[in-house]
Write an enzyme that holds these catalytic residues in place. Structure first.
Site, PDB file in Angstrom:
ATOM      1  CD  GLU A  44      -2.688   1.399   2.470  1.00  0.00           C
ATOM      2  OE1 GLU A  44      -3.718   2.101   2.407  1.00  0.00           O
ATOM      3  OE2 GLU A  44      -2.303   0.842   3.517  1.00  0.00           O
ATOM      4  CD  GLU A  69       2.195   7.628   4.839  1.00  0.00           C
ATOM      5  OE1 GLU A  69       3.059   8.531   4.728  1.00  0.00           O
ATOM      6  OE2 GLU A  69       1.026   7.763   4.473  1.00  0.00           O
ATOM      7  CG  ASP A 118      -1.884  15.647  -1.495  1.00  0.00           C
ATOM      8  OD1 ASP A 118      -2.649  16.313  -2.230  1.00  0.00           O
ATOM      9  OD2 ASP A 118      -1.172  16.167  -0.624  1.00  0.00           O
ATOM     10  CE  LYS A 122      -2.648  25.910  -5.466  1.00  0.00           C
ATOM     11  NZ  LYS A 122      -1.753  26.819  -4.700  1.00  0.00           N
ATOM     12  CG  ASP A 154     -12.580  12.054  -0.731  1.00  0.00           C
ATOM     13  OD1 ASP A 154     -11.379  11.776  -0.901  1.00  0.00           O
ATOM     14  OD2 ASP A 154     -12.954  13.100  -0.157  1.00  0.00           O
ATOM     15  CB  THR A 193      -8.696   4.458   4.827  1.00  0.00           C
ATOM     16  OG1 THR A 193      -9.460   5.581   4.363  1.00  0.00           O
ATOM     17  CG2 THR A 193      -8.264   3.610   3.637  1.00  0.00           C
ATOM     18  CD  GLU A 194      -7.044   4.856   9.914  1.00  0.00           C
ATOM     19  OE1 GLU A 194      -6.335   4.181  10.679  1.00  0.00           O
ATOM     20  OE2 GLU A 194      -6.826   4.922   8.685  1.00  0.00           O
ATOM     21  CD  GLU A 196     -13.364   3.586   2.138  1.00  0.00           C
ATOM     22  OE1 GLU A 196     -14.241   2.965   1.513  1.00  0.00           O
ATOM     23  OE2 GLU A 196     -12.203   3.157   2.314  1.00  0.00           O
TER      24      GLU A 196
END
Length: 215
Positions: A44, A69, A118, A122, A154, A193-194, A196
């Site tokens: 992930e 991460e 993310d 732009k 989302d 996910t948190e 989500e």
């Protein structure tokens, strides 16, 4: 997602190097050595606080997983969970997703998950989006021929961009949903996910796709 600095993060990481890799440059083709047994391997990219990947690992002991991460504070939160859970099929990685081909060998990975990345809305930041062509090239390199990419967001703009980017790259779409939580078939195995959970409760639709690279 940006997290506040965690003063305890560095010490926790250094105390648990059996669970997390912070120097992955020499790990190409050797990731299975960090697990109890060799199994299909999934990563992930951008694991946030780690709910998705830890739950996925718990539900699927027949697979191995890597939570990746770039933020020290975020990976430390995942590590905190893993220190308690001690899942034998989960390893953590503190590294930048733009350098995947430096950390993984060609055809080493069975699947890649991108969850609520993310959006970098732009135009001048387009190259930072995790579905930009340079990232797709890296996924293609590390994935096996039958490997797949799953993506949830989302953000409608990012989802539309990703569909175009992947199509232009020549990818094949296996599944697409513009409202995952109201798609009974796809949602029955969905792990939230948190982020989500928070935003779906506010009425945000969750977009989902599963795609593969054409060989």
């Amino acid at each position: 997602m940006r997290l506040r600095n965690k003063p305890w993060a560095k010490d926790m990481i250094n105390e648990n190097l059996d669970l997390i890799s912070i120097q992955p440059e020499n790990m190409q083709g050797k990731w299975q050595d960090r697990f109890e047994k060799e199994q299909p391997l999934f990563i992930e990219v951008g694991s946030g606080k780690g709910r998705f990947i830890t739950e996925l690992a718990k539900q699927n002991p027949q697979n191995n997983y890597i939570a990746m991460e770039v933020q020290e504070g975020a990976i430390a939160l995942v590590l905190k969970k893993q220190v308690e859970l001690k899942l034998p099929n989960l390893q953590l990685l503190l590294a930048n997703g733009a350098d995947l081909s430096e950390y993984f060998a060609e055809n080493e990975i069975d699947g890649v998950y991108l969850n609520f990345s993310d959006p970098w809305p732009k135009t001048r930041h387009e190259k930072r989006r995790l579905t930009y062509k340079s990232f797709l090239k890296q996924y293609q390199y590390i994935l096996k021929d039958d490997g797949y990419l799953e993506f949830k967001t989302d953000n409608q703009g990012l989802f539309e961009y990703s569909l175009i980017s992947m199509n232009n790259f020549g990818m094949r779409f296996d599944e697409i949903s513009l409202d995952l939580h109201n798609n009974e078939e796809l949602n029955q195995n969905n792990i939230e996910t948190e982020y989500e959970e928070k935003f779906s409760k506010k009425g945000f639709r969750i977009n989902f796709l599963k795609a593969q690279f054409k060989n």
